[in-house]
Design a protein around this motif. Structure first.
Motif, PDB file in Angstrom:
ATOM      1  N   SER A  82      10.835  -3.365 -11.852  1.00 27.62           N
ATOM      2  CA  SER A  82      10.124  -3.617 -10.605  1.00 27.62           C
ATOM      3  C   SER A  82      10.779  -2.831  -9.479  1.00 27.62           C
ATOM      4  O   SER A  82      11.973  -3.029  -9.184  1.00 27.62           O
ATOM      5  N   PRO A  83      10.052  -1.940  -8.832  1.00 30.11           N
ATOM      6  CA  PRO A  83      10.631  -1.137  -7.755  1.00 30.11           C
ATOM      7  C   PRO A  83      10.818  -1.955  -6.477  1.00 30.11           C
ATOM      8  O   PRO A  83      10.132  -2.959  -6.258  1.00 30.11           O
ATOM      9  N   LEU A 119       0.835  -1.194   0.000  1.00 24.34           N
ATOM     10  CA  LEU A 119       0.000   0.000   0.000  1.00 24.34           C
ATOM     11  C   LEU A 119       0.873   1.248   0.000  1.00 24.34           C
ATOM     12  O   LEU A 119       1.847   1.343   0.752  1.00 24.34           O
ATOM     13  N   SER A 120       0.518   2.192  -0.859  1.00 29.16           N
ATOM     14  CA  SER A 120       1.171   3.502  -0.872  1.00 29.16           C
ATOM     15  C   SER A 120       0.092   4.560  -0.717  1.00 29.16           C
ATOM     16  O   SER A 120      -0.875   4.589  -1.493  1.00 29.16           O
ATOM     17  N   VAL A 177       8.886   2.197  -3.518  1.00 23.76           N
ATOM     18  CA  VAL A 177       7.433   2.384  -3.457  1.00 23.76           C
ATOM     19  C   VAL A 177       7.081   3.281  -2.276  1.00 23.76           C
ATOM     20  O   VAL A 177       6.264   4.211  -2.400  1.00 23.76           O
ATOM     21  N   ALA A 178       7.694   3.034  -1.135  1.00 26.53           N
ATOM     22  CA  ALA A 178       7.420   3.836   0.056  1.00 26.53           C
ATOM     23  C   ALA A 178       7.838   5.280  -0.141  1.00 26.53           C
ATOM     24  O   ALA A 178       7.250   6.198   0.450  1.00 26.53           O
ATOM     25  N   GLY A 179       8.825   5.518  -1.001  1.00 27.00           N
ATOM     26  CA  GLY A 179       9.298   6.874  -1.259  1.00 27.00           C
ATOM     27  C   GLY A 179       8.378   7.691  -2.138  1.00 27.00           C
ATOM     28  O   GLY A 179       8.598   8.896  -2.315  1.00 27.00           O
ATOM     29  N   GLY A 180       7.367   7.057  -2.720  1.00 29.93           N
ATOM     30  CA  GLY A 180       6.390   7.784  -3.511  1.00 29.93           C
ATOM     31  C   GLY A 180       6.871   8.101  -4.911  1.00 29.93           C
ATOM     32  O   GLY A 180       7.876   7.566  -5.405  1.00 29.93           O
ATOM     33  N   ALA A 181       6.127   9.018  -5.563  1.00 27.30           N
ATOM     34  CA  ALA A 181       6.360   9.313  -6.972  1.00 27.30           C
ATOM     35  C   ALA A 181       7.777   9.798  -7.245  1.00 27.30           C
ATOM     36  O   ALA A 181       8.394   9.428  -8.244  1.00 27.30           O
TER      37      ALA A 181
END
Length: 410
Positions: A387-388, A344-345, A393-397
């Motif tokens: 694939s991140p 989840l982000s 992913v936690a770091g956002g855009a």
């Protein structure tokens, strides 16, 4: 003299196929057959802006001059009765016989029928065409209570639109959650809560036993729990079935749609199928799929045109979808089949978040609510096969953009 390409179906797929043939330099005849009398139009607005605005008109896919200016013979109101595969000819209603060198079947799909007493009453409607949307708009003007059968995208879009217009709306869904297997449970639950907060009543694990009427017009619906729901309009939105009858009668291979190869060819090499009616082996999942989206229709149309002019390649487009439900823009990219890990982000409480789906360490899909940047980055990542990490992913855009920017150097 070439007989050219005949395209059966003037929706998103058929119109794009005609346009792409000309863009690819095809100089033979192109005939586009549409079964409606309308100029081909965008379908997504029908469940939203069109049914809530009495002045709204269909939004044309292309202006009328596009067809004449590109020598595309558009024939509205044309019904095809049969295909003679060996002779490469079509029989049209009215007796006309039409020859082709290549045939593209873009026949789309139609609403699934609900076998219930009362479905023939006035005010019981489904949505697939602009004529259907006009009927919903006209009926909704004089009713307060609406029952929507089916908690999928189309049913929820209509429910949210009508509720925003002041109607009392009840959604009846047979499964234990909305949006079936279309989205992650977290997103389905978020959608349910926001719709209920907007005043829509949602009945899960419930079916309709019969639709009741008064003087030929719907007056209510009886649920499996024995509750009678008052309704001056009932919308049936329980999915669609592909229009394969024409192909099936011509002995083309059928498998949950018209079976096509990776270049969109059917079992008859000169006949192609694209869009909602085409079933194919998907490059990502390795399974057979039939996708119902504007993106899929458009990309398959472009590939069919390239194949016809000799520049075809295997279909490898990244699938993406969207749905506007109330104040939620849902955007999906990739396919979640087989995913075994989610991340989840963002925060659902903000009505802005995304769910990243992985198989092991490999990103396979992203589902977003009001996070368009995540969606666009997801299309880039899946297109590049990137694939991140969980940290990215936690770091956002911004973190994802930086990771993508670093790819050439890596």
């Amino acid at each position: 003299m070439k007989n050219g390409v005949v395209i059966v179906g003037a929706g998103h797929a058929g119109v794009q196929a005609a346009a792409s043939l000309r863009e690819e330099g095809y100089d033979g005849p192109v005939i586009l057959l549409g079964d409606e009398k309308e100029l081909p139009y965008h379908k997504p607005p029908l469940s939203k802006t069109f049914i809530k605005d009495v002045a709204a008109q269909p939004q044309p896919l292309r202006g009328e001059t596009f067809y004449t200016g590109h020598s595309i013979d558009f024939r509205p109101g044309s019904l095809v009765e049969s295909i003679d595969v060996p002779a490469r000819r079509l029989a049209l209603a009215g007796g006309e016989d039409l020859a082709y060198d290549h045939l593209i079947l873009a026949t789309g799909s139609r609403p699934r029928i609900l076998p219930l007493p009362g479905t023939d009453l006035a005010g019981v409607l489904s949505l697939r065409s602009v004529a259907d949307a006009r009927a919903i708009r006209e009926h909704s003007a004089g009713c307060e209570d609406v029952v929507v059968i089916g908690g999928g995208f189309i049913g929820l879009e209509i429910a949210a639109t009508l509720a925003a217009g002041g109607r009392r709306v009840t959604v009846v869904e047979a499964l234990d959650r909305l949006l079936g297997r279309a989205v992650a449970p977290l997103i389905a639950e978020h959608v349910r809560k926001r719709l209920e907060a907007s005043g829509i009543r949602i009945l899960l694990k419930t079916t309709i036993e019969r639709i009741e009427g008064d003087n030929g017009h719907v007056s209510g619906a009886l649920t499996s729990a024995g509750e009678r729901l008052p309704a001056k309009m009932v919308i049936i939105g329980i999915g669609v079935v592909p229009n394969v009858e024409l192909a099936q009668a011509a002995d083309l291979a059928i498998a949950n749609g018209i079976r096509v190869d990776q270049q969109m060819r059917s079992s008859a090499a000169e006949i192609f199928a694209i869009g909602d009616n085409a079933s194919y082996r998907h490059w990502q999942t390795g399974g057979d799929v039939r996708l119902e989206s504007v993106q899929n229709a458009t990309d398959q149309a472009k590939l069919a045109a390239r194949t016809i002019v000799g520049r075809g390649s295997d279909y490898g487009a990244v699938p993406w979808f969207w749905s506007d439900i109330g104040d939620m823009k849902l955007q999906m990219v990739g396919l979640t089949a087989g995913s075994d890990r989610q991340m989840l982000s963002g925060d659902p409480a903000d009505n802005r978040f995304s769910v990243y789906h992985f198989i092991g360490e490999r990103l396979v899909a992203i589902e977003s609510v009001n996070r368009p940047a995540d969606h666009m980055l997801g299309r880039k990542m899946l297109g590049l096969g990137f694939s991140p990490t969980p940290e990215q992913v936690a770091g956002g855009a911004e973190a994802l953009k930086a990771a993508l920017a670093a790819l050439p150097a890596a």
